[in-house]
Design a protein around this motif. Structure first.
Motif, PDB file in Angstrom:
ATOM      1  N   GLY A 152     -59.780 -11.176 -55.217  1.00  0.00           N
ATOM      2  CA  GLY A 152     -58.420 -11.197 -54.675  1.00  0.00           C
ATOM      3  C   GLY A 152     -58.043  -9.971 -53.864  1.00  0.00           C
ATOM      4  N   ILE A 153     -58.991  -9.346 -53.195  1.00  0.00           N
ATOM      5  CA  ILE A 153     -58.637  -8.303 -52.202  1.00  0.00           C
ATOM      6  C   ILE A 153     -57.713  -8.959 -51.167  1.00  0.00           C
ATOM      7  N   HIS A 154     -57.963 -10.242 -50.901  1.00  0.00           N
ATOM      8  CA  HIS A 154     -57.041 -11.057 -50.102  1.00  0.00           C
ATOM      9  C   HIS A 154     -56.278 -11.983 -51.052  1.00  0.00           C
ATOM     10  N   GLY A 155     -54.949 -11.972 -50.960  1.00  0.00           N
ATOM     11  CA  GLY A 155     -54.126 -12.666 -51.946  1.00  0.00           C
ATOM     12  C   GLY A 155     -54.214 -14.182 -51.906  1.00  0.00           C
ATOM     13  N   ASN A 156     -54.730 -14.738 -50.817  1.00  0.00           N
ATOM     14  CA  ASN A 156     -54.904 -16.192 -50.738  1.00  0.00           C
ATOM     15  C   ASN A 156     -56.322 -16.608 -51.144  1.00  0.00           C
ATOM     16  N   GLU A 157     -57.029 -15.701 -51.845  1.00  0.00           N
ATOM     17  CA  GLU A 157     -58.393 -15.981 -52.290  1.00  0.00           C
ATOM     18  C   GLU A 157     -58.509 -15.742 -53.794  1.00  0.00           C
ATOM     19  N   PRO A 158     -57.828 -16.576 -54.607  1.00  0.00           N
ATOM     20  CA  PRO A 158     -57.812 -16.315 -56.051  1.00  0.00           C
ATOM     21  C   PRO A 158     -59.095 -16.738 -56.773  1.00  0.00           C
ATOM     22  N   ALA A 159     -60.037 -17.395 -56.095  1.00  0.00           N
ATOM     23  CA  ALA A 159     -61.230 -17.915 -56.789  1.00  0.00           C
ATOM     24  C   ALA A 159     -61.999 -16.796 -57.483  1.00  0.00           C
ATOM     25  N   GLY A 160     -62.116 -15.641 -56.837  1.00  0.00           N
ATOM     26  CA  GLY A 160     -62.855 -14.521 -57.435  1.00  0.00           C
ATOM     27  C   GLY A 160     -62.183 -14.020 -58.702  1.00  0.00           C
ATOM     28  N   SER A 170     -65.896 -23.004 -55.543  1.00  0.00           N
ATOM     29  CA  SER A 170     -65.945 -21.599 -55.142  1.00  0.00           C
ATOM     30  C   SER A 170     -65.840 -20.694 -56.369  1.00  0.00           C
ATOM     31  N   VAL A 171     -65.049 -21.109 -57.357  1.00  0.00           N
ATOM     32  CA  VAL A 171     -64.943 -20.345 -58.609  1.00  0.00           C
ATOM     33  C   VAL A 171     -66.307 -20.326 -59.312  1.00  0.00           C
ATOM     34  N   ASP A 172     -66.940 -21.505 -59.417  1.00  0.00           N
ATOM     35  CA  ASP A 172     -68.252 -21.600 -60.087  1.00  0.00           C
ATOM     36  C   ASP A 172     -69.277 -20.712 -59.387  1.00  0.00           C
ATOM     37  N   ARG A 173     -69.248 -20.744 -58.041  1.00  0.00           N
ATOM     38  CA  ARG A 173     -70.240 -19.967 -57.285  1.00  0.00           C
ATOM     39  C   ARG A 173     -69.975 -18.470 -57.403  1.00  0.00           C
ATOM     40  N   ALA A 174     -68.707 -18.059 -57.411  1.00  0.00           N
ATOM     41  CA  ALA A 174     -68.393 -16.630 -57.583  1.00  0.00           C
ATOM     42  C   ALA A 174     -68.834 -16.151 -58.963  1.00  0.00           C
ATOM     43  N   LEU A 175     -68.655 -17.016 -59.977  1.00  0.00           N
ATOM     44  CA  LEU A 175     -69.095 -16.671 -61.333  1.00  0.00           C
ATOM     45  C   LEU A 175     -70.621 -16.556 -61.386  1.00  0.00           C
ATOM     46  N   ALA A 176     -71.326 -17.536 -60.804  1.00  0.00           N
ATOM     47  CA  ALA A 176     -72.791 -17.513 -60.811  1.00  0.00           C
ATOM     48  C   ALA A 176     -73.319 -16.278 -60.077  1.00  0.00           C
ATOM     49  N   ALA A 177     -72.692 -15.932 -58.953  1.00  0.00           N
ATOM     50  CA  ALA A 177     -73.143 -14.771 -58.181  1.00  0.00           C
ATOM     51  C   ALA A 177     -72.925 -13.479 -58.966  1.00  0.00           C
ATOM     52  N   PRO A 192     -82.090 -11.841 -68.301  1.00  0.00           N
ATOM     53  CA  PRO A 192     -82.055 -13.116 -67.574  1.00  0.00           C
ATOM     54  C   PRO A 192     -81.642 -14.305 -68.440  1.00  0.00           C
ATOM     55  N   GLU A 193     -81.972 -14.241 -69.738  1.00  0.00           N
ATOM     56  CA  GLU A 193     -81.701 -15.393 -70.602  1.00  0.00           C
ATOM     57  C   GLU A 193     -80.278 -15.384 -71.169  1.00  0.00           C
ATOM     58  N   ASP A 194     -79.528 -14.317 -70.932  1.00  0.00           N
ATOM     59  CA  ASP A 194     -78.190 -14.205 -71.525  1.00  0.00           C
ATOM     60  C   ASP A 194     -77.107 -14.644 -70.538  1.00  0.00           C
ATOM     61  N   VAL A 195     -75.930 -14.961 -71.051  1.00  0.00           N
ATOM     62  CA  VAL A 195     -74.732 -15.311 -70.269  1.00  0.00           C
ATOM     63  C   VAL A 195     -75.063 -16.400 -69.231  1.00  0.00           C
ATOM     64  N   ASN A 196     -75.354 -17.582 -69.769  1.00  0.00           N
ATOM     65  CA  ASN A 196     -75.707 -18.688 -68.872  1.00  0.00           C
ATOM     66  C   ASN A 196     -74.449 -19.365 -68.357  1.00  0.00           C
ATOM     67  N   THR A 197     -74.312 -19.457 -67.051  1.00  0.00           N
ATOM     68  CA  THR A 197     -73.108 -20.085 -66.485  1.00  0.00           C
ATOM     69  C   THR A 197     -73.352 -21.534 -66.081  1.00  0.00           C
ATOM     70  N   LEU A 210     -74.962 -22.701 -56.743  1.00  0.00           N
ATOM     71  CA  LEU A 210     -75.147 -21.621 -55.780  1.00  0.00           C
ATOM     72  C   LEU A 210     -76.316 -21.933 -54.846  1.00  0.00           C
ATOM     73  N   ARG A 211     -77.421 -22.382 -55.439  1.00  0.00           N
ATOM     74  CA  ARG A 211     -78.629 -22.689 -54.653  1.00  0.00           C
ATOM     75  C   ARG A 211     -78.353 -23.826 -53.666  1.00  0.00           C
ATOM     76  N   ASP A 212     -77.648 -24.866 -54.136  1.00  0.00           N
ATOM     77  CA  ASP A 212     -77.356 -26.008 -53.261  1.00  0.00           C
ATOM     78  C   ASP A 212     -76.496 -25.570 -52.076  1.00  0.00           C
ATOM     79  N   ALA A 213     -75.512 -24.708 -52.347  1.00  0.00           N
ATOM     80  CA  ALA A 213     -74.604 -24.280 -51.274  1.00  0.00           C
ATOM     81  C   ALA A 213     -75.336 -23.441 -50.240  1.00  0.00           C
ATOM     82  N   ALA A 214     -76.410 -22.763 -50.675  1.00  0.00           N
ATOM     83  CA  ALA A 214     -77.134 -21.873 -49.761  1.00  0.00           C
ATOM     84  C   ALA A 214     -78.233 -22.588 -48.998  1.00  0.00           C
ATOM     85  N   ALA A 215     -78.548 -23.808 -49.406  1.00  0.00           N
ATOM     86  CA  ALA A 215     -79.709 -24.503 -48.843  1.00  0.00           C
ATOM     87  C   ALA A 215     -79.585 -24.682 -47.332  1.00  0.00           C
TER      88      ALA A 215
END
Ligand SMILES: [Zn+2]
Length: 326
Positions: free
Chosen positions: A37-45, A209-216, A229-234, A240-245
């Motif tokens: 939310g550095i930008h106020g219209n971007e609450p997903a982060g 966008s919320v899911d992807r920000a969390l995964a990132a 790597p095995e901890d905190v599975n989202t 994320l991978r699909d969006a980047a394909a």
């Protein structure tokens, strides 16, 4: 203060509306500062970071061996603008990070910047950190693709690549006063190494966008060794991978269309453009009072502006020629 264990509530930082959470691990490591939310219209982060702290509270209960190395400080960027849902109140908070800027008490974003710097300084004072790592979470008005933006230094590029999305280099020399530039440029007196990555999670209104920000964010915490790597599975790594394909892994900024004060009211992006849409030189992209605006070169379109507030109309990026760019 000593590293005595995880604490989520006892920290005085946790009392502030600016602070989403402050997690201090049992082992010395980096301080990761994640800002939404550095930008106020971007609450997903912001929502993603709130969800991450829910996961961190649950993790020791379902995973008794869980440990966290280092420290995570998650912050709300522009509190006043998040309340109103606007990109900013007086000035773009992602263009005023500068040690030489004369800050004014009457400017809403100057006060926000002071609040952010105070929270980070407090965390650095409180716990010794081996390194400072900034993650700045954003979304775009356009749809079509997610990406990371970073400095051109190899450590930052390598870290951005760990997120598994296209990485854009060359932005820092073209945009002044960004959060990313401030933390990469050594303006803040960290007295320790620093790396910084901006993550663009998708469109403002896409729930994924919320899911992807969390995964990132979790990918970054893994990459810097805060969690294993095995901890905190989202469960959102696939999202994320699909969006980047389909997009190249490393690209470079080749053109920025800046909107001058005189054009501010007349600039209109032509409809239907998306992130990473290929364009060729001469393609008509937008209009303003001066007439049609064409792409000056071939490349991929990035961040076409479909909102009233913003300093740049669109960006064009091109595949970075070096296969060893990382
Ligand atoms: Zn943004």
């Amino acid at each position: 203060m000593q590293h005595t264990g995880e604490h989520l509530q006892a920290d005085p930082l946790g009392e502030s509306p600016r602070v989403i959470g402050h997690y201090v691990g049992t082992e010395m490591g980096p301080l990761v500062v994640a800002i939404g939310g550095i930008h106020g219209n971007e609450p997903a982060g912001v929502t993603a970071l709130e969800q991450l702290f829910d996961l961190l509270r649950e993790e020791p209960l379902i995973n008794p061996g869980f440990t966290f190395r280092g420290e995570l400080l998650a912050l709300r960027g522009n509190l006043a603008a998040l309340r109103t849902g606007h990109r900013y109140i007086d000035t773009d908070l992602n263009r005023i990070w500068s040690p030489t800027r004369k800050r004014q008490a009457t400017n809403s974003e100057d006060r926000e910047l002071d609040g952010l710097l105070a929270a980070i300084a407090h965390a650095l004072d409180e716990v010794p950190a081996s390194e400072l790592i900034l993650l700045d979470l954003h979304t775009t008005t356009a749809t079509g693709g997610v990406f990371a933006v970073t400095g051109d230094d190899r450590p930052s590029l390598l870290l951005a690549a760990e997120l598994g999305v296209p990485v854009i280099k060359g932005m820092l020399s073209n945009l002044q006063g960004t959060t990313l530039g401030y933390f990469r440029g050594g303006d803040f007196d960290f007295q320790r190494p620093s790396r910084a990555v901006t993550f663009e999670a998708g469109s403002h209104t896409d729930p994924q966008s919320v899911d992807r920000a969390l995964a990132a964010t979790v990918s970054l915490l893994r990459a810097v060794g805060c969690v294993r790597p095995e901890d905190v599975n989202t469960h959102y790594d696939d999202t994320l991978r699909d969006a980047a394909a389909g997009a190249p892994p490393l690209l470079e900024l080749v053109y920025v269309h800046r909107i001058t004060a005189a054009e501010r009211d007349s600039f209109v992006m032509r409809p239907g453009y998306e992130n990473f849409q290929p364009v060729t030189a001469g393609t008509l992209l937008a209009d303003d009072a001066g007439g049609p605006i064409a792409a000056p070169c071939d490349g991929y379109l990035l961040m076409p502006l479909y909102q009233a507030q913003g300093e740049e109309g669109f960006f064009i990026v091109a595949t970075y020629p070096s296969p060893s760019g990382f």
